[in-house]
Design a protein around this motif. Sequence first.
Motif, mmCIF file in Angstrom:
data_model
loop_
_atom_site.group_PDB
_atom_site.id
_atom_site.type_symbol
_atom_site.label_atom_id
_atom_site.label_comp_id
_atom_site.label_asym_id
_atom_site.label_seq_id
_atom_site.Cartn_x
_atom_site.Cartn_y
_atom_site.Cartn_z
ATOM 1 N N ARG A 124 -2.036 -0.807 1.458
ATOM 2 C CA ARG A 124 -1.508 -1.626 2.554
ATOM 3 C C ARG A 124 -1.629 -0.869 3.879
ATOM 4 O O ARG A 124 -2.076 -1.412 4.877
ATOM 5 C CB ARG A 124 -0.059 -2.016 2.264
ATOM 6 C CG ARG A 124 0.628 -2.787 3.366
ATOM 7 C CD ARG A 124 -0.028 -4.066 3.785
ATOM 8 N NE ARG A 124 0.069 -5.098 2.786
ATOM 9 C CZ ARG A 124 -0.673 -6.203 2.813
ATOM 10 N NH1 ARG A 124 -1.547 -6.421 3.777
ATOM 11 N NH2 ARG A 124 -0.562 -7.105 1.868
ATOM 12 N N CYS A 127 -5.159 -0.673 5.289
ATOM 13 C CA CYS A 127 -5.748 -1.930 5.759
ATOM 14 C C CYS A 127 -5.952 -1.936 7.269
ATOM 15 O O CYS A 127 -6.752 -2.731 7.778
ATOM 16 C CB CYS A 127 -4.900 -3.124 5.327
ATOM 17 S SG CYS A 127 -5.151 -3.587 3.596
ATOM 18 N N ASP A 137 -10.614 -9.554 5.374
ATOM 19 C CA ASP A 137 -9.728 -10.625 4.919
ATOM 20 C C ASP A 137 -9.620 -10.639 3.395
ATOM 21 O O ASP A 137 -8.537 -10.820 2.843
ATOM 22 C CB ASP A 137 -10.233 -11.989 5.402
ATOM 23 C CG ASP A 137 -10.121 -12.156 6.911
ATOM 24 O OD1 ASP A 137 -9.410 -11.364 7.571
ATOM 25 O OD2 ASP A 137 -10.769 -13.088 7.431
ATOM 26 N N ARG A 140 -7.505 -7.591 2.231
ATOM 27 C CA ARG A 140 -6.083 -7.822 2.536
ATOM 28 C C ARG A 140 -5.481 -8.863 1.588
ATOM 29 O O ARG A 140 -4.348 -8.705 1.121
ATOM 30 C CB ARG A 140 -5.913 -8.237 3.999
ATOM 31 C CG ARG A 140 -6.003 -7.071 4.978
ATOM 32 C CD ARG A 140 -5.674 -7.495 6.403
ATOM 33 N NE ARG A 140 -6.745 -8.284 6.990
ATOM 34 C CZ ARG A 140 -7.805 -7.774 7.623
ATOM 35 N NH1 ARG A 140 -7.915 -6.456 7.764
ATOM 36 N NH2 ARG A 140 -8.730 -8.558 8.123
#
Length: 157
Positions: A124, A127, A137, A140
């Motif tokens: 996370r 990212c 995208d 994520r």
Amino acid sequence: MDERDGPGEPDAMMGRIGQVVMLLHAGDREEARIRFAALWEEIGEQGDPLHRCTLAHYMADTQDDPEDELTWDLRALRAADAHTGGEDGRRILGFYPSLHLNLAADYWKVDEARLARSHLGLAREACDALGDDAYGDGVRAAVGRMELRVLGSDQLP
């Protein structure tokens, strides 16, 4: 073994790895595993970190045993960590979210929930290095799905 002729020149090894990735994505995991193994022998443990990271990252996807998959994903992370600066260094930064996401999934499969949560958190955080494009995208979204699986299980009785 670095097969680049100079700045801006094509990287022959990355092209060869890419060809095997296409084979893997076409569904021939066994042949991809064989070809990746041959390329790994050619590159060696001390070879170009970008080559090792990329190859190990995809080689993990050819494994049938979760422990073997974990071993290859850890190799990919070590190779990424060994990389220093330059254009390839910037490219490697974009690998970290996927590398940590794969490790979270690997650790989840081998019942190491604490390590899965740890790598999920690292995925996370990493990212931020992703672009605002389809790849970013997708990664994520995959991190979000894994968070639901791993963190959602903390809510179960």
